[in-house]
Design an enzyme around this catalytic site. Structure first.
Site, short mmCIF file in Angstrom:
data_model
loop_
_atom_site.label_atom_id
_atom_site.label_comp_id
_atom_site.label_asym_id
_atom_site.label_seq_id
_atom_site.Cartn_x
_atom_site.Cartn_y
_atom_site.Cartn_z
N TYR A 184 0.84 -1.21 0.00
CA TYR A 184 0.00 0.00 0.00
C TYR A 184 0.87 1.25 0.00
CZ TYR A 184 -3.33 3.53 1.59
OH TYR A 184 -4.09 4.67 1.71
N ALA A 239 4.02 1.59 -0.76
CA ALA A 239 4.83 1.66 -1.98
C ALA A 239 4.00 2.14 -3.17
CB ALA A 239 5.44 0.30 -2.27
#
Length: 242
Positions: free
Chosen positions: A147, A149
């Site tokens: 999430y 990233a």
């Protein structure tokens, strides 16, 4: 009347943004993935307050469905990319299904929808693109690796596109909320001990509300926001600078 699409606007932050843009005079497409009734409630709320809206559905985790949505919204003036998928999992337990779901919804769908709307914006020499990121770009949660990233990737895309589209009168920005009290985190924050740790990590000492994100998006989607582009604006009570 200018048109806006706010993805994931049947609840939470997206709903607050949709209602604010309608108040600002936009015709708003209220997007939902799974709960059409909630989206209809947002539409009714907008219309009761004198605005105009239409409900539109698409599963942004599915590339084919995203492309169908893209065909329907090519003539919009403001694109707010708020929809996202978030899984909590230890990094060494993350599955490919979880990874693809989050990347498709949080990053790839944003790119595809931007590709769809930019030609119309270029033609008009006016456009507003706002992605909704996360404080996790600066403070990644250990159990939300993909999430955080994906949100960082989205912001990198924003910064690249802002330079490429500036000459066309199109601004591109990211708004990164911190801890906003929505149904996404009701369950986690119902644990009093955990909730206190979260509050202690926020310099202002309280959670944000969806409306706290709507004002900055309103500015970025307005004529007054014409000189703001390529920015990553944290709305997080100071959490990102600790």
């Amino acid at each position: 009347m200018k048109k806006a699409l706010v993805t994931g606007s049947s609840r939470g932050i997206g709903r607050a943004i949709a209602e604010r843009l309608a108040k600002d005079g936009y015709f708003v497409y209220v997007h939902f993935a799974g709960n059409e009734q909630k989206a209809k409630e947002v539409k009714e709320s907008i219309e009761q307050n004198g605005g105009k809206a239409e409900v539109i559905g698409a599963n942004l985790c599915d590339t084919a469905d995203t492309l169908k949505l893209a065909e329907k919204i090519k003539d919009i003036d403001a694109l707010v990319l708020n929809a996202s998928v978030q899984y909590r999992n230890k990094w060494d337990n993350i599955t490919l299904d979880e990874t693809y779901s989050q990347l498709n919804c949080n990053f790839i769908s944003s790119m595809l929808l931007i590709q769809a709307v930019v030609p119309y914006m270029k033609q008009n020499k006016w456009g507003r693109i706002v992605t909704i990121g996360s404080v996790q770009e600066a403070k990644p949660h250990p159990d939300m690796l993909v999430y955080s990233a994906s949100k960082a990737a989205q912001t990198n895309m924003v910064q690249s596109l802002s330079l490429q589209l500036a000459k066309d009168g199109i601004t591109v920005n990211n708004v990164a909320p911190g801890v906003i009290y929505t149904d996404r985190n009701f369950e986690a924050l119902s644990d009093k001990e955990y909730a206190q740790k979260v509050i202690d990590s926020i310099p202002v000492g309280f959670y944000g509300e969806p409306k706290d994100c709507a004002g900055i998006v309103s500015l970025l989607c307005s004529d007054e926001g014409r000189y703001i582009t390529g920015q990553n604006i944290f709305v997080d009570g100071g959490k990102s600078v600790q």
